[in-house]
Write a protein that holds these residues in place. Sequence first.
Motif, PDB file in Angstrom:
ATOM      1  N   TYR A 146      87.488  34.844  -6.639  1.00  0.00           N
ATOM      2  CA  TYR A 146      88.031  35.570  -7.786  1.00  0.00           C
ATOM      3  C   TYR A 146      87.324  36.902  -7.966  1.00  0.00           C
ATOM      4  O   TYR A 146      86.107  36.990  -7.745  1.00  0.00           O
ATOM      5  N   THR A 193      81.729  33.752 -12.442  1.00  0.00           N
ATOM      6  CA  THR A 193      82.447  34.358 -11.331  1.00  0.00           C
ATOM      7  C   THR A 193      81.433  35.167 -10.537  1.00  0.00           C
ATOM      8  O   THR A 193      80.784  36.059 -11.081  1.00  0.00           O
ATOM      9  N   ARG A 204      87.894  28.140  -6.593  1.00  0.00           N
ATOM     10  CA  ARG A 204      88.301  28.643  -5.279  1.00  0.00           C
ATOM     11  C   ARG A 204      87.075  28.802  -4.398  1.00  0.00           C
ATOM     12  O   ARG A 204      85.988  29.137  -4.887  1.00  0.00           O
ATOM     13  N   ARG A 227      96.001  39.864  -4.763  1.00  0.00           N
ATOM     14  CA  ARG A 227      94.850  38.956  -4.697  1.00  0.00           C
ATOM     15  C   ARG A 227      93.691  39.654  -3.999  1.00  0.00           C
ATOM     16  O   ARG A 227      93.853  40.628  -3.265  1.00  0.00           O
ATOM     17  N   ASP A 253      91.455  35.708 -15.575  1.00  0.00           N
ATOM     18  CA  ASP A 253      92.103  34.978 -14.482  1.00  0.00           C
ATOM     19  C   ASP A 253      92.372  33.532 -14.878  1.00  0.00           C
ATOM     20  O   ASP A 253      93.395  32.957 -14.491  1.00  0.00           O
ATOM     21  N   CYS A 296      94.248  44.290 -12.657  1.00  0.00           N
ATOM     22  CA  CYS A 296      94.828  43.825 -11.403  1.00  0.00           C
ATOM     23  C   CYS A 296      96.147  44.542 -11.131  1.00  0.00           C
ATOM     24  O   CYS A 296      97.109  44.380 -11.877  1.00  0.00           O
ATOM     25  N   PRO A 329      87.020  31.203 -11.992  1.00  0.00           N
ATOM     26  CA  PRO A 329      87.799  32.355 -12.438  1.00  0.00           C
ATOM     27  C   PRO A 329      87.146  33.078 -13.597  1.00  0.00           C
ATOM     28  O   PRO A 329      86.558  32.459 -14.488  1.00  0.00           O
ATOM     29  N   ASP A 330      87.262  34.394 -13.570  1.00  0.00           N
ATOM     30  CA  ASP A 330      86.943  35.221 -14.723  1.00  0.00           C
ATOM     31  C   ASP A 330      87.839  34.771 -15.885  1.00  0.00           C
ATOM     32  O   ASP A 330      88.920  34.215 -15.675  1.00  0.00           O
ATOM     33  N   GLN A 358      95.913  31.676 -14.856  1.00  0.00           N
ATOM     34  CA  GLN A 358      96.143  30.452 -14.093  1.00  0.00           C
ATOM     35  C   GLN A 358      96.743  29.351 -14.966  1.00  0.00           C
ATOM     36  O   GLN A 358      97.584  28.571 -14.515  1.00  0.00           O
TER      37      GLN A 358
END
Length: 285
Positions: free
Chosen positions: A225, A216, A35, A245, A178, A234, A174-175, A182
């Motif tokens: 992220y 990340t 991202r 998010r 995450d 989260c 991403p961590d 995904q």
Amino acid sequence: MKTSEEKPFSNSNKFYNIISEPVVNSDLDITQFVRPAWKPIVTVGDGDRLASKFSGRPWLAIDETWPGCPCCAEPLQLFVQLNLSQLPKPVREEFGTGLLQMFHCMSDKCGFEVEEGTIYYGRVPLLIKNVIIRLVQPVGMGSTPPLPQIDGEDYGTYLSAKTITEWLEIQDYPDPDDLVAQVYGWERLQEYDLWDAVMERLGWDDGDDYDQIYPTDGSDKLGGYPRWVQGMECPGCPVCRVPMRQVFQLASCENLNYAFGDLGIAHILQCKTHKDQFAFVWACG
């Protein structure tokens, strides 16, 4: 400590070097999960009341009283204000319209006020309560009430103002939690051995070096992220239960001279659909 201007170039180079190398026996391409994120470039000093900034004077409506802490009623300190119409084009108005403001209590009378989240993904999040996060629709330049004192000190004594003048795009990975979400879905986060399955699909024997190769970013940033310090915590939206998010990540002692516990990392989170629903969490090592 390095400034935000010094970091992105090495991260960007590392990204392009890594993804140019093929992964043997892989049926999963890590690049599909990358991202964009944006690091703030700042100048010291307060901009106008509509500017994106750290600390400084917020935009307030005519006759609006200074925001007070929901827990102790003491005046709050502006941590971040984002003019959403001036964000990078890919996320302009993605988080709503107007100004996004985050105020935090710094009074010694208050301390660390939290409650456990009831809708969450990963570990139970501690939702910080002595903050206000809101979207406001500015009309004109607003008002200029006297700056308050906080615990007998002039406003801004501990947090000097910085104006965000531009944004530097980086690529964010991403961590681990995450990435599992995904690949396999948020509802499967608690299943055992999914991380090993992801690593196998990436063509790795184990994932011990994942964070070194696909980091990340842990600094102040817009979007991207979350860098979960103690694993994912989260919150889900209280309206639709969907995972929130990240809007903005705050690192300790970077653009704000403030530490989240023992140099932790904080996250301003928002529901993608219900943009008036926010949460603020942080964790330290």
